[in-house]
Scaffold this active site. Structure first.
Site, PDB file in Angstrom:
ATOM      1  N   GLY A 176     -17.028   2.239  -1.223  1.00 48.51           N
ATOM      2  CA  GLY A 176     -17.735   3.496  -1.061  1.00 48.51           C
ATOM      3  C   GLY A 176     -19.070   3.578  -1.781  1.00 48.51           C
ATOM      4  N   PHE A 177     -19.300   2.689  -2.734  1.00 43.33           N
ATOM      5  CA  PHE A 177     -20.512   2.798  -3.544  1.00 43.33           C
ATOM      6  C   PHE A 177     -21.768   2.576  -2.710  1.00 43.33           C
ATOM      7  CE2 PHE A 177     -23.570   2.116  -6.873  1.00 43.33           C
ATOM      8  CZ  PHE A 177     -23.089   2.852  -7.940  1.00 43.33           C
ATOM      9  N   TYR A 209       0.842  -1.191   0.000  1.00 43.76           N
ATOM     10  CA  TYR A 209       0.000   0.000   0.000  1.00 43.76           C
ATOM     11  C   TYR A 209       0.885   1.251   0.000  1.00 43.76           C
ATOM     12  CZ  TYR A 209      -3.810  -3.141   1.488  1.00 43.76           C
ATOM     13  OH  TYR A 209      -4.732  -4.154   1.577  1.00 43.76           O
ATOM     14  N   HIS A 245      -0.768 -11.981   1.058  1.00 44.24           N
ATOM     15  CA  HIS A 245      -1.719 -11.110   0.369  1.00 44.24           C
ATOM     16  C   HIS A 245      -2.437 -11.834  -0.768  1.00 44.24           C
ATOM     17  CE1 HIS A 245      -2.215  -6.480  -0.191  1.00 44.24           C
ATOM     18  NE2 HIS A 245      -3.351  -7.103  -0.335  1.00 44.24           N
TER      19      HIS A 245
END
Length: 325
Positions: A208-209, A56, A124
């Site tokens: 976020g949608f 990240y 990951h």
């Protein structure tokens, strides 16, 4: 404030964690001071599980999280991940899971975080070129060395979870799970529950949608959503209509659409600890409040009946190829 706790494998954490990725990448410009303040506000609110990864921001996020918790290390359960080779070469989209790399990646994360151990260390993605037994065996050696307390997998398939668990107990599986991403609900979820592996859903708000706040948003430079099928063209229009219907359900319950989406995930079982991501204190307070919302069976049925037939693939083909391996 004290949040209720849940147990992932044998690891006790707050019932909701904080995903820190967006503070360094993928969702547009970040504000360092606000990010640090958000992490500290989360801890003040009772959040103990903080989630980051070496990739990240190509190391930036681990450094940021490490800085934010420097004087509060004992108050948090620190989770990070290894595997994506972009941390070594930004143009390399592959993964590595060989034993030598696992050990070196852990040491690098410890340095960036400024800590002497990682509480929950995830692979990951599963490296298709390396037996999962080798990867997990190396992770187990990190536990023996005291550098890692618990191990986890991210986006792994049922067979890989079983093979990994045969080498060393797996504390948690981190995978995307939300009202519009329910891929794990078959063999993967059943396998985790059979073995006692906790579930850590990322993107429980649908990037976020599902908050209903993106109806007219245009994504700027550096925002990965501009390239995801669900956020573009006709898919977006179809999905927006579903979110509007969910917003109406939320209004009847007296909560926000985002809280409805989070509460739905939280109510999927006591072994589920979602990690909604935010880089702003305003949204953090809303998210944390959802951790104690209880939904009835009728509420859950009403939500699920509306959240059907979302349009578009979750990822582009190149991002999908390592999911569920």
């Amino acid at each position: 404030m004290t949040l209720p706790t849940r147990v992932l494998g044998s690891l006790e954490v707050s019932a909701q964690g904080l995903g820190c990725m967006g503070m360094s990448q993928s969702y547009g410009p970040a504000d360092r001071d606000e990010s640090v303040a958000t992490i500290n506000a989360a801890i003040d609110a009772g959040v103990t599980l903080l989630d980051t990864a070496d990739v990240y921001g190509l190391g930036h996020n681990e450094q940021l999280v490490g800085e934010a918790i420097r004087t509060r290390r004992d108050e948090v359960v620190l989770a990070t991940k290894f595997g994506f080779k972009r941390i070594l070469d930004p143009d390399d989209g592959g993964v590595r899971g060989d034993a030598e790399y696992v050990r070196s990646a852990c040491d690098a994360s410890l340095r960036r975080l400024g800590v002497d151990h990682i509480d929950l260390y995830y692979a990951h993605r599963i490296d298709p070129a390396v037996p999962v037994e080798e990867t997990v065996g190396a992770m187990a050696s990190l536990v023996e060395a005291g550098k890692v307390r618990h191990i986890g997998l991210s986006e792994a398939g049922a067979e890989s979870i079983r093979r990994a668990y045969a080498v060393h107990p797996v504390t948690a599986l981190q995978s995307e799970w939300s009202l519009w991403t329910r891929d794990i609900e078959g063999d993967i979820l059943a396998t985790c529950r059979e073995l006692g592996v906790g579930i850590v859903p990322f993107s429980p708000l649908g990037r976020g949608f599902l908050t209903g706040r993106l109806s007219s948003a245009e994504f700027g430079d550096g925002d990965m959503r501009a390239k995801l099928p669900r956020f573009t063209g006709e898919n977006r229009d179809r999905n927006q209509a579903i979110v509007e219907a969910l917003t109406a359900v939320a209004a009847k319950l007296g909560i926000t659409p985002g809280q409805l989406a989070l509460a739905w995930v939280q109510n999927q079982g006591d072994d589920v600890v979602p990690i909604p991501g935010t880089k702003r204190r305003t949204y953090l307070a809303e998210n944390v409040a959802a951790a104690t919302i209880e939904l009835t069976a009728d509420d859950l049925a009403a939500i699920t009946s509306v959240a059907q037939d979302f349009a578009g693939a979750r990822y582009s083909p190149d991002l999908s190829k390592l999911v569920g391996k």
